[in-house]
Design an enzyme around this catalytic site. Structure first.
Site, PDB file in Angstrom:
ATOM      1  N   GLU A 247      -2.341   7.468  -6.538  1.00 32.47           N
ATOM      2  CA  GLU A 247      -2.401   6.668  -7.909  1.00 32.47           C
ATOM      3  C   GLU A 247      -3.439   7.050  -8.689  1.00 32.47           C
ATOM      4  O   GLU A 247      -4.577   7.096  -8.132  1.00 32.47           O
ATOM      5  CB  GLU A 247      -2.450   5.178  -7.437  1.00 32.47           C
ATOM      6  CG  GLU A 247      -1.093   4.690  -6.742  1.00 32.47           C
ATOM      7  CD  GLU A 247      -1.111   3.252  -6.459  1.00 32.47           C
ATOM      8  OE1 GLU A 247      -2.037   2.543  -7.155  1.00 32.47           O
ATOM      9  OE2 GLU A 247      -0.466   2.714  -5.599  1.00 32.47           O
TER      10      GLU A 247
ATOM     11  N   ARG B  39       0.903  -1.117   0.042  1.00 29.42           N
ATOM     12  CA  ARG B  39       0.119   0.077  -0.039  1.00 29.42           C
ATOM     13  C   ARG B  39       0.873   1.318   0.094  1.00 29.42           C
ATOM     14  O   ARG B  39       1.849   1.388   0.687  1.00 29.42           O
ATOM     15  CB  ARG B  39      -1.140  -0.063   1.042  1.00 29.42           C
ATOM     16  CG  ARG B  39      -2.107  -1.215   1.117  1.00 29.42           C
ATOM     17  CD  ARG B  39      -3.072  -0.593   0.050  1.00 29.42           C
ATOM     18  NE  ARG B  39      -4.242  -1.596   0.157  1.00 29.42           N
ATOM     19  CZ  ARG B  39      -4.136  -2.666  -0.783  1.00 29.42           C
ATOM     20  NH1 ARG B  39      -3.202  -2.882  -1.714  1.00 29.42           N
ATOM     21  NH2 ARG B  39      -5.089  -3.417  -0.775  1.00 29.42           N
TER      22      ARG B  39
ATOM     23  N   HIS C 214       1.395  -0.427 -10.127  1.00 28.98           N
ATOM     24  CA  HIS C 214       0.701  -1.128  -9.160  1.00 28.98           C
ATOM     25  C   HIS C 214       0.059  -2.664 -10.137  1.00 28.98           C
ATOM     26  O   HIS C 214      -1.128  -2.546 -10.487  1.00 28.98           O
ATOM     27  CB  HIS C 214      -0.672  -0.456  -8.864  1.00 28.98           C
ATOM     28  CG  HIS C 214      -1.499  -0.869  -7.785  1.00 28.98           C
ATOM     29  ND1 HIS C 214      -2.012  -0.215  -6.772  1.00 28.98           N
ATOM     30  CD2 HIS C 214      -1.634  -2.277  -7.031  1.00 28.98           C
ATOM     31  CE1 HIS C 214      -2.524  -0.903  -5.932  1.00 28.98           C
ATOM     32  NE2 HIS C 214      -2.539  -1.970  -6.151  1.00 28.98           N
TER      33      HIS C 214
END
Length: 324
Positions: free
Chosen positions: A271, A242, A289
Site C-alpha cells: 500500500e 491487515r 484502506h
C-alpha cells in the site's frame, strides 16, 4: 494558548476540529502540507524540541528512527489503532510512552466490513462496471447472479472490538456467527456465536469469512493456499484488517478458479499501489484502506491523540496508552 502549552509536532495535518484545538491548547509549528517522511519528522523534532510527536502509519518509526529522537520526546501518539509502523520495544526501552486510538473507530470499521461483505457477495464491482461502461442489454434471469447474504454462515477471525461489532451487524441479516479467536469469549460477549479453537476447523463451515486479526508474528499469511482451500466452494473472503494476513497470489488463484466467488478488500500486501492483477479481477470489490474514513471517526481519532498529549503534560493517566 496557555503560556505553558505543551509542545508537539505532527507528521500530517489533522482534521479541522483537532487543528483548532492545537491552536488553542498547544504550541506547535504549522501543519505540514502533506505527510512528512520519517527523516523530515526527525529533523523537525530536533528543531522544535517537542514533548509529543503525533504520527500516522504513513510516517513509520523503526528502531534507528527511535534512537534518533531527541530526549525531550516523551510521547509518540499514533492516530491509528494499528501499531505496525512503530517499533514499540525501542520506544519503551527509551522510556517513551506510546498511545493509539482504539474504540473510536470500531463502528466505522465494522460498517465498512459489512459493506465489503455485501458488495463482494452481490457482485457490486461487476454491476458498477457494467452500468458505467455501458449497460445496453437487459439481464436475463440467470445473468450475473450474486449470493444472498441473509441467513449465511459468517466466520469471523479475531473477535475483538471490531469483530464483535461486525457480528452485531451481521445478526441483523440473520447470519449464523462462527468465530476463531485466541481465546473464547464470555457467553455475554459471544452472544450465541459458535467458537472454534482451530481456524482449520471453522473454515469449511464459512459461507463468508471476514478477517479482523493482527498480522501474525511470524509474518506468514494466515490465509494461504492451504487455508483458502478449506473454505467451501463459492465462499467469499473479506479483509479489512491487515494486508499481510492474505497470500495474494493464492487468493488470485482461488478467485480465478471459482473456488471463491468473490473477495472484498480494504487492505493489501503493498500500500499504496496494490497488486494490479488482483484489483483488476472482476470478482474483487476494493476500497483504499478506508475503514475509519468518516468525518466523525477521523475527528475522534485526532482528538483522542491530543487527549493523550494533554494528559501526559498534566501528569495524568493517558486515556489510551499502549502498554509494553
Amino acid at each position: 494558548m496557555p503560556p505553558t502549552a505543551p509542545r508537539l509536532i505532527r507528521s500530517i495535518r489533522l482534521l479541522d476540529a483537532a487543528e483548532a484545538r492545537i491552536a488553542l491548547d498547544f504550541t506547535a509549528p504549522p501543519p505540514p502540507r502533506s505527510a512528512l517522511a520519517t527523516d523530515a519528522l526527525l529533523a523537525l523534532a530536533h528543531e522544535y524540541q517537542p514533548l509529543a510527536v503525533l504520527v500516522t502509519h504513513m510516517t513509520p518509526l523503526r528502531a534507528a528512527d527511535v534512537a534518533a529522537l531527541p530526549d525531550c520526546v516523551k510521547l509518540v501518539a499514533t492516530v491509528s489503532v494499528g501499531l505496525d509502523h512503530l517499533d514499540l520495544a525501542a520506544l519503551h526501552a527509551r522510556g517513551i510512552t506510546v498511545s493509539n486510538t482504539p474504540d473510536v473507530l470500531t463502528d466505522c470499521n465494522a460498517d465498512l466490513s459489512m459493506m465489503l461483505i455485501l458488495a463482494a457477495s452481490r457482485r457490486a464491482a461487476e454491476y458498477f462496471t457494467l452500468v458505467k461502461t455501458g449497460w445496453t442489454t437487459p439481464l436475463g434471469l440467470g445473468d450475473m447472479l450474486g449470493q444472498r447474504v441473509t441467513g449465511k454462515r459468517l466466520g469471523i477471525v479475531g473477535m475483538g472490538r471490531i469483530g464483535q461489532a461486525v457480528a452485531k451487524r451481521a445478526r441483523g441479516f440473520d447470519m449464523e456467527i462462527l468465530y476463531h479467536n485466541r481465546s473464547r469469549l464470555t457467553p455475554e460477549h459471544e452472544a450465541g456465536a459458535t467458537y472454534y479453537a482451530k481456524l482449520e476447523d471453522m473454515l469449511p463451515h464459512c459461507d463468508i469469512l471476514t478477517l479482523h486479526a493482527p498480522a501474525q508474528s511470524s509474518g506468514a499469511p494466515l490465509m494461504d493456499a492451504r487455508t483458502l482451500s478449506l473454505l467451501p466452494r463459492g465462499a467469499v473472503l473479506v479483509n479489512a484488517a491487515r494486508g499481510k494476513l492474505v497470500d495474494e497470489a493464492a487468493l488470485m488463484d482461488v478467485l480465478r478458479s471459482g473456488h471463491l466467488a468473490g473477495a472484498g478488500l480494504d487492505v493489501y500486501q503493498r500500500e499504496p499501489n496494490p497488486n494490479a492483477e488482483l484489483v483488476a479481477l472482476p470478482n474483487v470489490f476494493t476500497t483504499p484502506h478506508t475503514g475509519s474514513a468518516t468525518i466523525e471517526t477521523r475527528t475522534a481519532m485526532c482528538v483522542l491523540a491530543l487527549d493523550n498529549v494533554a494528559a501526559l503534560a498534566a501528569g495524568q493517566p493517558l486515556p489510551s496508552p499502549v502498554t509494553p
